[in-house]
Design an enzyme around this catalytic site. Structure first.
Site, PDB file in Angstrom:
ATOM      1  N   TRP A 202     -24.559 -54.309 -16.529  1.00  0.00           N
ATOM      2  CA  TRP A 202     -24.970 -55.147 -15.400  1.00  0.00           C
ATOM      3  C   TRP A 202     -24.214 -56.465 -15.346  1.00  0.00           C
ATOM      4  O   TRP A 202     -23.929 -56.974 -14.267  1.00  0.00           O
ATOM      5  CB  TRP A 202     -26.475 -55.369 -15.401  1.00  0.00           C
ATOM      6  CG  TRP A 202     -27.228 -54.106 -15.068  1.00  0.00           C
ATOM      7  CD1 TRP A 202     -28.017 -53.392 -15.909  1.00  0.00           C
ATOM      8  CD2 TRP A 202     -27.206 -53.390 -13.823  1.00  0.00           C
ATOM      9  NE1 TRP A 202     -28.507 -52.275 -15.259  1.00  0.00           N
ATOM     10  CE2 TRP A 202     -28.021 -52.248 -13.980  1.00  0.00           C
ATOM     11  CE3 TRP A 202     -26.566 -53.585 -12.591  1.00  0.00           C
ATOM     12  CZ2 TRP A 202     -28.226 -51.312 -12.961  1.00  0.00           C
ATOM     13  CZ3 TRP A 202     -26.780 -52.658 -11.569  1.00  0.00           C
ATOM     14  CH2 TRP A 202     -27.593 -51.547 -11.759  1.00  0.00           C
TER      15      TRP A 202
ATOM     16  N   ASP B 250     -29.748 -63.204 -14.567  1.00  0.00           N
ATOM     17  CA  ASP B 250     -30.278 -61.967 -13.995  1.00  0.00           C
ATOM     18  C   ASP B 250     -31.428 -61.504 -14.892  1.00  0.00           C
ATOM     19  O   ASP B 250     -31.201 -61.036 -16.009  1.00  0.00           O
ATOM     20  CB  ASP B 250     -29.159 -60.914 -13.957  1.00  0.00           C
ATOM     21  CG  ASP B 250     -29.655 -59.539 -13.514  1.00  0.00           C
ATOM     22  OD1 ASP B 250     -30.861 -59.386 -13.241  1.00  0.00           O
ATOM     23  OD2 ASP B 250     -28.807 -58.611 -13.439  1.00  0.00           O
TER      24      ASP B 250
ATOM     25  N   LYS C  64     -37.914 -53.139 -11.181  1.00  0.00           N
ATOM     26  CA  LYS C  64     -37.969 -52.815 -12.604  1.00  0.00           C
ATOM     27  C   LYS C  64     -39.361 -53.150 -13.150  1.00  0.00           C
ATOM     28  O   LYS C  64     -40.030 -52.317 -13.695  1.00  0.00           O
ATOM     29  CB  LYS C  64     -36.897 -53.587 -13.378  1.00  0.00           C
ATOM     30  CG  LYS C  64     -35.487 -53.416 -12.845  1.00  0.00           C
ATOM     31  CD  LYS C  64     -34.953 -52.012 -13.041  1.00  0.00           C
ATOM     32  CE  LYS C  64     -33.780 -51.674 -12.148  1.00  0.00           C
ATOM     33  NZ  LYS C  64     -32.554 -52.373 -12.403  1.00  0.00           N
TER      34      LYS C  64
HETATM   35  C1  LIG Z   1     -31.325 -52.566 -11.741  1.00  0.00           C
HETATM   36  C2  LIG Z   1     -30.601 -53.799 -12.052  1.00  0.00           C
HETATM   37  C3  LIG Z   1     -29.775 -54.439 -11.097  1.00  0.00           C
HETATM   38  C4  LIG Z   1     -29.483 -53.861  -9.723  1.00  0.00           C
HETATM   39  O1  LIG Z   1     -30.571 -53.649  -8.943  1.00  0.00           O
HETATM   40  P1  LIG Z   1     -30.471 -52.831  -7.551  1.00  0.00           P
HETATM   41  O2  LIG Z   1     -31.702 -53.242  -6.859  1.00  0.00           O
HETATM   42  O3  LIG Z   1     -30.404 -51.377  -7.902  1.00  0.00           O
HETATM   43  O4  LIG Z   1     -29.253 -53.283  -6.856  1.00  0.00           O
HETATM   44  C5  LIG Z   1     -29.158 -55.598 -11.482  1.00  0.00           C
HETATM   45  N1  LIG Z   1     -29.339 -56.136 -12.691  1.00  0.00           N
HETATM   46  C6  LIG Z   1     -30.108 -55.542 -13.632  1.00  0.00           C
HETATM   47  C7  LIG Z   1     -30.253 -56.182 -14.964  1.00  0.00           C
HETATM   48  C8  LIG Z   1     -30.761 -54.364 -13.339  1.00  0.00           C
HETATM   49  O5  LIG Z   1     -31.534 -53.774 -14.274  1.00  0.00           O
END
Ligand SMILES: *Cc1c(COP(=O)(O)O)cnc(C)c1O
Length: 362
Positions: free
Chosen positions: A103, A173, A197
């Site tokens: 990521w 993030d 998530k």
């Molecule tokens: C899932 C995830 C993303 C991307 O999310 P989407 O909504 O699928 O674009 C970005 N960063 C992390 C750490 C993630 O787990």
């Protein structure tokens, strides 16, 4: 588990608290006397405005967000933030990134399209199995921000100590650890999380941004949706927002507040993760993929000695009623995602199953 539901170990979209789903079901046909479902409601209506205001007030309380931060609900999921961050924050055109897995690599690739990216630390040398030392990073004085992926969902790494950014704003993030433990918002310039998530339905990100990082000079430079100022000025109602996701996330914020807030979540998550890690640490068949100090409490990747056996275990778990334990296709093996809403009993049941599998295959 009620309703014949399964222990779902998916990395995302992932489990939501059963109690929240029940409340949503009860309000589906007629939200509190409005005569309609939230999905059918005008985003300009008083009733929706209340849903939005409450969601914002509740997350502010949960995370103890200082008054000089804006809380934005933005569509485009997590991925749009990989672009929005450099487009909005690269004033000098230079940003530092720490590379710790899939990521952060995606974030780096997008930032490179906007300006100069300095990768100031990386754990690529050991297949992203640890968090690199970030105590004395080489950060240029003109860097606009330092970016981390605070929990690498695919590799199962997490920061237990934040980098020293030497006064440069920290951008994080938190998608796969959002609201899983207390965090001191004032340590960050910007925190963001895709909500599917650990919170609610896919398709939206929560962005918590320090006001001074929102710029006035981008109105004719950026597509209007990509400008944080658009969303801040319009209170996340510039256009039709993801009303449904805001509503569901708001329910989860309330659920978390009611259940002891983030301190309580952290304690639960530590206990829950310990059940699985203690098992992996003594197992002769399964091995965790990450060094102990940097292990994630949310995503637990592990392997057997062979790809064939990994696949066999995945199939066996599935047959036994545990879902989505296959590791991400880029790394293989297995992965158990055990977010806030995964009950401890789910992890205990999984460990019991894996332990039996190990005995039978010794
Ligand atoms: C899932 C995830 C993303 C991307 O999310 P989407 O909504 O699928 O674009 C970005 N960063 C992390 C750490 C993630 O787990």
């Amino acid at each position: 588990m009620k309703y014949g539901r399964t222990y779902n170990f998916s990395a995302g979209p992932a489990m939501m608290p059963e109690e929240v789903l029940e409340e949503i079901a009860a309000e589906m046909m007629n939200y509190r006397g409005s005569g309609m479902c939230v999905m059918e409601m005008s985003h300009r209506s008083k009733v929706f405005q209340e849903i939005l205001d409450e969601a914002k007030a509740d997350i502010k309380k949960l995370m103890d967000i200082p008054d000089n931060y804006k809380i934005l609900f933005i569509q485009g999921g997590g991925t749009l933030q990989f672009s929005m961050i450099p487009m909005n924050l690269m004033k000098n055109g230079v940003a530092c990134y720490v590379e710790t897995g899939a990521w952060s690599k995606k974030a780096i690739a997008e930032a490179k399209k906007v300006g100069e990216v300095k990768v100031v630390a990386s754990s690529a040398d050991k297949k992203f199995s640890y968090i690199p030392d970030c105590s004395d990073l080489d950060i240029p004085a003109n860097a606009d921000y330092v970016y981390i992926c605070e929990n690498e969902t695919i590799h199962g790494l997490t920061y237990h100590k934040l980098p020293d950014t030497k006064g440069v704003p920290l951008v994080s993030d938190q998608s796969s650890m959002f609201l899983s433990r207390p965090c001191n918002v004032a340590d960050y310039g910007l925190i963001w999380g895709g909500v599917q998530k650990n919170i609610g339905p896919a398709g939206m990100a929560v962005v918590i941004i320090r006001e001074d990082l929102i710029r006035d000079d981008l109105d004719d430079k950026l597509p209007i949706y990509m400008n944080y100022k658009t969303h801040a000025d319009a209170d996340s109602l510039y256009n039709t927002p993801n009303c449904w996701a805001i509503y569901c996330c708001g329910k989860v914020f309330k659920y978390l507040l009611k259940n002891g807030g983030l301190e309580a979540m952290a304690k639960r998550n530590e206990e829950k993760a310990a059940v699985l890690y203690d098992f992996l640490d003594q197992s002769k068949l399964f091995t965790g993929a990450v060094v102990k100090e940097d292990r994630s409490l949310m995503n637990v990747p592990f392997v057997t000695p062979s790809k064939e056996q990994d696949a066999d275990v995945v199939a066996a778990t599935k047959a036994a009623g545990f879902d989505n334990l296959k590791g991400h296709k880029s790394v293989g093996g297995l992965r158990a995602s055990i977010y806030n809403a995964m009950p401890k009993e789910g992890v205990e049941a999984l460990v019991e199953f894996l332990s039996r599998y190990e005995k039978e295959h010794a």
